[in-house]
Design an enzyme around this catalytic site. Structure first.
Site, PDB file in Angstrom:
ATOM      1  N   ARG A  79     -38.733  81.246 -27.828  1.00  0.00           N
ATOM      2  CA  ARG A  79     -39.609  80.094 -27.967  1.00  0.00           C
ATOM      3  C   ARG A  79     -40.098  79.502 -27.005  1.00  0.00           C
ATOM      4  NH1 ARG A  79     -34.906  75.975 -27.722  1.00  0.00           N
ATOM      5  NH2 ARG A  79     -34.187  76.158 -26.260  1.00  0.00           N
ATOM      6  N   TYR A 116     -40.471  74.483 -21.010  1.00  0.00           N
ATOM      7  CA  TYR A 116     -39.428  74.327 -20.073  1.00  0.00           C
ATOM      8  C   TYR A 116     -37.946  75.434 -21.199  1.00  0.00           C
ATOM      9  CZ  TYR A 116     -35.881  70.663 -21.961  1.00  0.00           C
ATOM     10  OH  TYR A 116     -35.303  70.232 -22.768  1.00  0.00           O
ATOM     11  N   LYS A 118     -40.830  72.378 -26.739  1.00  0.00           N
ATOM     12  CA  LYS A 118     -40.310  72.238 -25.256  1.00  0.00           C
ATOM     13  C   LYS A 118     -40.827  71.840 -23.950  1.00  0.00           C
ATOM     14  CE  LYS A 118     -35.718  74.100 -23.921  1.00  0.00           C
ATOM     15  NZ  LYS A 118     -34.619  73.056 -23.945  1.00  0.00           N
ATOM     16  N   ARG A 143     -57.368  65.502 -11.222  1.00  0.00           N
ATOM     17  CA  ARG A 143     -56.375  64.112 -12.187  1.00  0.00           C
ATOM     18  C   ARG A 143     -57.589  64.620 -13.543  1.00  0.00           C
ATOM     19  NH1 ARG A 143     -54.780  59.550 -14.973  1.00  0.00           N
ATOM     20  NH2 ARG A 143     -52.688  59.969 -15.887  1.00  0.00           N
ATOM     21  N   GLU A 194     -32.402  65.030 -34.714  1.00  0.00           N
ATOM     22  CA  GLU A 194     -31.011  65.773 -33.227  1.00  0.00           C
ATOM     23  C   GLU A 194     -30.608  64.861 -31.986  1.00  0.00           C
ATOM     24  OE1 GLU A 194     -33.945  68.653 -31.546  1.00  0.00           O
ATOM     25  OE2 GLU A 194     -35.732  67.230 -31.333  1.00  0.00           O
ATOM     26  N   LEU A 251     -36.622  70.580 -32.415  1.00  0.00           N
ATOM     27  CA  LEU A 251     -36.538  71.602 -31.734  1.00  0.00           C
ATOM     28  C   LEU A 251     -35.769  72.446 -32.415  1.00  0.00           C
ATOM     29  CD1 LEU A 251     -37.155  72.509 -28.938  1.00  0.00           C
ATOM     30  CD2 LEU A 251     -35.016  72.459 -27.902  1.00  0.00           C
TER      31      LEU A 251
END
Ligand code: PLP
Length: 286
Positions: free
Chosen positions: A52, A33, A149, A101, A181, A206
């Site tokens: 990114r 995301y 991310k 799955r 972070e 990140l």
């Protein structure tokens, strides 16, 4: 006015914006995301966010279903359709909905899912920008590829819930006695001898887009910057402490685990870097 979202090529009312229960983002958190802030109707530092995004999807061998140029067009169209002035555009791309799955990647021609939505937030005039926030510390229990991310955010959900329950604005994650972070932010201190310290990029954190811009803006103004880890004790002894992210910009931290940082008020360097960042954001918004 009904809010509009984007789902796989269509702009639809948010209530009708749906993906399959077989989507691998839902089943495996097999997705990436990005969040770009919107200031006065324009996207802030979006090239950095899209770079990114490309890096993150590359790290998990997930092809983007659209070019980044097209993605930016869609972001802008969504901002326009929702008459968004201040807030953010969220985008997510997943490895799509396969027929079952299977953990391994789909073998057939499964198109990645691309969704976006916007939300309103008064990013410039948030009251916490004036008062500062408190943070709590929690152990960093995440996987070791935090440079990606990924939508697998359960550790951050639990960390930020603990912060909310403690009345704090953010959770700082701690590994081997050092701050990695924030749950959704990068961490900075200004030492007593005026060195700006933030942890170096690598797989432990990140690579924040706001962090990158703030480091560059500070260096351009001859501030000394050291990219290295620091401890909570060092932060408590610092002159100033702040966090950065796309939607909080530069946000002062005034307590850590209930202990006061400096005089308990946002420091002058934090305020100045926030102004400098907002100017940069306005000047480069698209
Ligand atoms: N670190 C983490 C774990 C994050 O989730 C975020 C943003 O959501 C950041 C740092 C800050 O990154 P950016 O400045 O690109 O928003």
């Amino acid at each position: 006015m009904e809010e509009i979202a984007y789902v796989n090529g269509s702009f639809v009312p948010i209530a009708e914006a749906k993906v399959s229960i077989l989507d691998r983002g839902f089943l495996f958190a097999d997705g990436i995301y990005e969040v770009a802030a919107v200031l006065e109707g324009k996207l802030i530092d979006n090239a950095s966010h899209l770079a990114r995004l490309e890096r993150s999807v590359g790290e998990i061998a997930l092809p983007l279903p659209e070019t980044t140029e097209r993605i930016e067009q869609i972001q802008k169209e969504l901002v326009a359709r929702n008459h968004l002035v201040n807030g953010m555009v969220y985008l997510e791309v997943t490895r799509g909905a396969d027929s079952g799955r299977d953990f391994a990647f789909p073998k057939g021609d499964v198109r990645p899912t691309l969704v976006m939505f916007t939300s309103v937030k008064d990013i410039v005039n948030a009251p916490s920008a004036k008062t500062g926030i408190g943070v709590i510390t929690v152990p960093d229990i995440r996987w070791t590829r935090r440079d990606i991310k990924s939508v697998a955010l359960l550790a951050q959900v639990l960390a930020k819930q603990a912060a909310a329950e403690a009345g704090a604005g953010e959770a700082w994650m701690i590994e081997d006695g050092l701050v990695t972070e924030g749950g959704s932010s990068s961490c900075f201190i200004l030492t007593r001898d005026d060195v700006l310290v933030t942890r170096q990029n690598g797989s432990a954190i990140l690579p924040g887009c706001t962090r990158k811009a703030v480091v560059r803006l500070a260096e351009e103004r001859q501030l000394r910057v050291e990219e290295r880890p620091f401890s909570v004790e060092e932060a408590l002894a610092a002159r100033e402490v702040f966090i950065t992210s796309a939607t909080v910009f530069v946000q002062a931290v005034v307590t850590i685990d209930g202990k006061t940082v400096a005089n308990g008020k946002p420091g002058p360097m934090t305020d100045r870097l926030r102004e400098i960042y907002v100017d940069f954001a306005r000047a480069t918004a698209v």
